[in-house]
Design an enzyme around this catalytic site. Structure first.
Site, short mmCIF file in Angstrom:
data_model
loop_
_atom_site.label_atom_id
_atom_site.label_comp_id
_atom_site.label_asym_id
_atom_site.label_seq_id
_atom_site.Cartn_x
_atom_site.Cartn_y
_atom_site.Cartn_z
N TYR A 122 18.10 -23.60 75.30
CA TYR A 122 17.03 -23.82 76.27
C TYR A 122 15.64 -23.54 75.71
O TYR A 122 14.64 -24.00 76.28
CB TYR A 122 17.24 -22.95 77.51
CG TYR A 122 18.51 -23.23 78.25
CD1 TYR A 122 18.78 -24.49 78.76
CD2 TYR A 122 19.46 -22.23 78.44
CE1 TYR A 122 19.96 -24.76 79.44
CE2 TYR A 122 20.64 -22.47 79.11
CZ TYR A 122 20.89 -23.74 79.61
OH TYR A 122 22.04 -24.00 80.29
N HIS A 132 22.47 -17.89 55.98
CA HIS A 132 22.86 -16.61 56.58
C HIS A 132 24.15 -16.76 57.38
O HIS A 132 24.11 -16.97 58.60
CB HIS A 132 21.73 -16.09 57.48
CG HIS A 132 21.87 -14.64 57.86
ND1 HIS A 132 21.57 -13.61 57.00
CD2 HIS A 132 22.27 -14.06 59.01
CE1 HIS A 132 21.76 -12.46 57.61
NE2 HIS A 132 22.20 -12.70 58.84
N ARG A 157 21.03 -6.49 54.44
CA ARG A 157 20.95 -6.67 55.88
C ARG A 157 19.91 -5.78 56.57
O ARG A 157 19.13 -6.25 57.38
CB ARG A 157 22.32 -6.45 56.53
CG ARG A 157 23.39 -7.38 56.03
CD ARG A 157 24.71 -7.18 56.74
NE ARG A 157 24.70 -7.74 58.08
CZ ARG A 157 25.78 -7.87 58.84
NH1 ARG A 157 26.94 -7.46 58.39
NH2 ARG A 157 25.71 -8.39 60.04
#
Length: 845
Positions: A128, A84, A38
């Protein structure tokens, strides 16, 4: 399940484990998962796993740099569903950051919509915004389908994902990386692509290994980090340490300059800020510093940033100093920050702290491996195609036999066996012949096959040369890097400054005259001298030194913000403090002196001293019980630590300290107006631990209040506790030996009370007196009458009922800041505002 299997199985059994071992193993598993899976980038492609998965998912969706944008939510869903499984917010934040040109030096994602701002504004929701791969991001995945990288299973082992990317770009260096793992962190700064490519090409041309690289040669081509937000790097030592060891501290400044603003006033303009500094937070810090007077001379702050670039404007007051403001901005705000370099990355799955030379060498090793595997893949593919084309050309040469064999065969399998057995084709060639269309029999198609065969032979020879000669392979890598530099290289944004020095605290404070007031309860504060208005003799003064009802003013002193102020305590110690370190307040009571100075239990400050020490050699101490001591001035100054400078008798304390040349006459004054003029040579110099000698014989109940150096061009100013004062010539006091009682200096009575202070003054000087209730008056010395030694004096300070004069100090002409006129006045200053003036607070006369 057999009985044997049941006994050997752990299913349904409780296995006791030591708690410490279990916690240790679980924590290590968690730590390694965070470190490897990570938080830390791989040294080969410079990407963390989530970044790599986002880019690969975008590639799988076909989001090339020249294709249409797709919703960010689509990319996040693809990444989360396939590669993921750690939540959509972390994936979206990662994608957003790779599209921000103030976060990455070379963006990997091309975003459309609101992707946040350098002000710290959050990006719009993923539904958006739209995104696609940037051209540089696409290069991170170049040749991934040619067996150039290793693959591994995804989280549910249903798909394969790349363990690292081919990475034509030296991404770890040009974009850097920041991450916090368990017990370790990485913070790699970004660099300029042209400079990184120049270093890599130089390494390839010289053929040196990582351990043979000279840091001087690297720094010559790659002088330091290049941040996306520009700015200045101060000095090269931090860069050198980071490149040599993998750790270093780089001081980064924003870029600011002074301009002429509106109405002819100066202004300071910020055009670049340090990397990873939030512009909104920076402006808020500036505003807070201006309000708290940590930054002086700023009247307004505006953010005029637009699409053209950053522009933060600080309008200055009419007397504001741009250089001072800029130094204060660097010291008090994030406009100067430190970038702590930690070159920590994963090398073959292991976290390592790497010097720059090793990072460069590992990237080149990675590119050599990728190019070698890519070349081998292309060679195998070319050899396979060559074999097919050779079969097709051979078939065209004997096309009649081929057609006759195929027509006579009962099935495709029989035809294929015939081509292999009778005409000598391989199975692959036979299959290709059977699938060949009739149009390939034309002469033009035959020529195309011959040309393709010739090209395949050239490619095969080139591939074998690359694989067989390491210099040729390095040449391929070098050509690719130079192409990167030509296409995406740009000029350096961050300037490295060699000639700089850190601003000291003194340089951040404007020079000014200040009045320091200490109350009996130990509250200390300062006020600008300009806040005290000059009044006539007999005035009541202003309410300027606020005290509590049960507190009163003890002493007052005039000094400079940049001058040392010495505090003498009842235990015979001296402590020093810069004038600017004292808290400034107009109406507050100030700060407890014990919070500013390391006082001992029961210790309190009894007097203050400040003055120009040029040409002076000794410090003369006088206690209230008339014990005197003279020490070398070097024993007093030159150390920030508290020093014991006199041993005091029980109940005695320091009354006055004066700096002398060693050849002066001193005038000692008592509260009962007895004065003794005595030569300084009568007091031999002593060590800091000595008690001293008797200076004057005192009457019962009397005590020393002052001591001053006799000067023929000065008078002695005397002020009583009821505000009666006068000036007297020093010549009226004849010298006597020490330990005598002296002569009368003023005629005392109920109207005068006891004396509180006396000072040597010149006609151009001014006096500031403060009462026990905090009223302060500033009077020109010329306003105070010059009288004989036995005269009583006139009212100098008019006091309220029950109020008394606590102390007074002198504002000396030669110590005052600014230019002096020929008449001794101050030139170029506006009249100061009335300090604490109210409608009923005018002069008494």
């Amino acid at each position: 399940m057999t009985e044997e299997n049941k006994e050997g199985s752990l299913f349904g059994r409780v296995v006791p484990l030591p708690l410490v071992d279990e916690i240790k193993e679980s924590y290590l598993n968690y730590a390694m998962s965070v470190i490897v899976g990570r938080a830390l980038p791989d040294v080969r492609d410079g990407l963390k796993p989530v970044q790599r998965r986002v880019l690969y998912a975008m590639s799988e969706l076909g989001l090339r740099h020249n294709s249409a944008y797709k919703k960010s939510a689509r990319v996040v869903g693809e990444t989360m569903g396939k590669y993921h499984p750690h939540g959509d917010s972390s994936i979206y934040e990662t994608m957003v950051r790779m599209a921000q040109d103030w976060s990455l030096r070379y963006c990997l994602v091309d975003g459309q919509g609101n992707f946040g701002s350098i002000d710290g504004d959050s990006p719009a929701a993923m539904r958006y915004t739209e995104a696609r791969l940037h051209e540089t991001g696409e290069l991170m995945l170049a040749d991934i389908d040619e067996e150039t990288v290793d693959w591994g299973p995804n989280f549910d082992e249903s798909l394969q994902e790349p363990l690292y990317l081919p990475a034509v770009l030296p991404n770890l260096l040009i974009n850097g990386s920041t991450g916090i793992a368990v017990g370790m962190a990485t913070n790699i700064p970004p660099h300029n692509l042209r400079e990184v490519v120049d270093v890599l090409c130089w390494i390839l041309e010289t053929g040196r290994a990582a351990g043979e690289l000279s840091l001087a040669d690297i720094l010559e081509r790659m002088p330091g980090p290049d941040f996306p937000t520009g700015g200045l790097i101060l000095g090269r030592q931090g860069i050198y340490n980071a490149y040599r060891t993998g750790r270093g501290r780089i001081v980064v400044r924003g870029r600011i300059h002074a301009e002429e603003g509106r109405r002819g006033r100066a202004c300071v303009v910020v055009t670049e800020i340090p990397f990873m500094v939030n512009k909104t937070n920076l402006i808020e810090t500036m505003v807070s510093c201006v309000q708290n007077k940590e930054i002086d001379g700023v009247s307004d702050i505006r953010d005029e940033s637009d699409r053209e670039g950053m522009r933060i404007v600080l309008d200055l007051t009419r007397d504001g100093d741009p250089d001072l403001v800029m130094r204060q901005l660097y010291r008090r705000t994030q406009l100067q920050s430190t970038f702590g370099v930690i070159n920590l990355a994963l090398d073959k799955g292991r976290p390592r702290e790497l010097p720059l030379a090793e990072i460069l060498g590992l990237f080149l090793d990675h590119r050599r491996d990728v190019v070698r595997r890519r070349t081998q893949f292309r060679l195998n593919k070319a050899l396979a195609r060559e074999h097919i084309v050779e079969g097709l050309v051979k078939a065209l040469d004997i096309i009649d036999q081929v057609i006759q064999l195929i027509r006579s065969s009962a099935s495709a399998a029989e035809a294929k066996d015939g081509l292999v057995g009778q005409l000598g084709f391989s199975e692959l060639q036979a299959q290709a012949i059977l699938e060949m269309r009739l149009q390939r029999l034309t002469g033009l198609e035959r020529e195309k096959l011959n040309e393709e065969l010739r090209q395949l032979l050239r490619d095969i020879a080139s591939y074998r040369e690359i694989l067989g000669d390491s210099k040729v392979l390095d040449g391929v890598i070098r050509d690719e890097l130079r192409d990167l530099s030509r296409r995406f290289g740009d000029d350096r944004r961050t300037e490295i400054v060699d000639d700089y020095r850190e601003s000291a605290d003194e340089e951040l404070i404007p020079e000014s005259d200040i009045v320091v007031v200490l109350s009996k309860d130990g509250f200390l504060k300062r006020q600008d001298l300009e806040g005290y208005t000059l009044q006539g003799r007999g005035g009541k003064g202003r309410k300027g030194a606020s005290v509590q009802e049960d507190d009163s003013i003890a002493t007052v002193c005039v000094t400079h913000t940049h001058r040392d102020l010495y505090f003498f305590t009842n235990k015979g110690r001296v402590l020093s403090l810069k004038g600017f370190s004292i808290p400034e307040t107009r109406t507050g009571k100030g700060k407890q002196i014990s919070r500013l100075l390391p006082l001992e239990e029961g210790e309190r400050v009894v007097t203050l001293s400040s003055g120009d020490m040029e040409g002076l050699n000794y410090a003369f101490f006088l206690t209230k019980d008339a014990v005197a001591k003279r020490i070398q001035l070097s024993e007093l100054v030159g150390s920030n630590r508290p020093r014991r400078i006199i041993t005091l008798d029980e109940g005695d304390e320091i009354a006055q300290v004066r700096l002398t040349t060693g050849r002066d006459d001193l005038l000692l004054m008592t509260a009962e107006a007895q004065a003794l003029r005595v030569p300084e040579e009568e007091f031999r110099a002593m060590g800091r631990g000595a008690r001293g000698v008797q200076a004057m014989r005192l009457a019962p109940g009397d005590s020393i209040i002052s001591c001053d150096v006799v000067s023929e061009d000065c008078d002695i100013l005397i002020l009583s506790e009821r505000g009666v004062g006068k000036r007297t010539r020093f010549a009226e006091f004849t010298p006597h030996h020490r330990a005598t009682s002296g002569v009368r200096a003023m005629n005392l009575g109920p109207r005068t009370g006891r004396l509180v202070c006396c000072h040597a003054v010149r006609d151009q000087d001014e006096m500031i007196a403060v009462s026990t209730r905090g009223r302060t008056i500033r009077v020109a010395v010329q306003e105070i009458p010059l009288l004989s030694r036995v005269a009583m004096g006139n009212i100098t300070v008019r006091l309220d009922e029950g109020d008394l004069v606590a102390d007074c100090t002198i504002v000396r002409t030669e110590d005052r800041m600014g230019e002096q006129t020929a008449e001794g006045g101050e030139e170029g200053r506006e009249p100061a505002p009335v300090f604490g003036a109210g409608p009923d607070e005018g002069p008494a006369e």
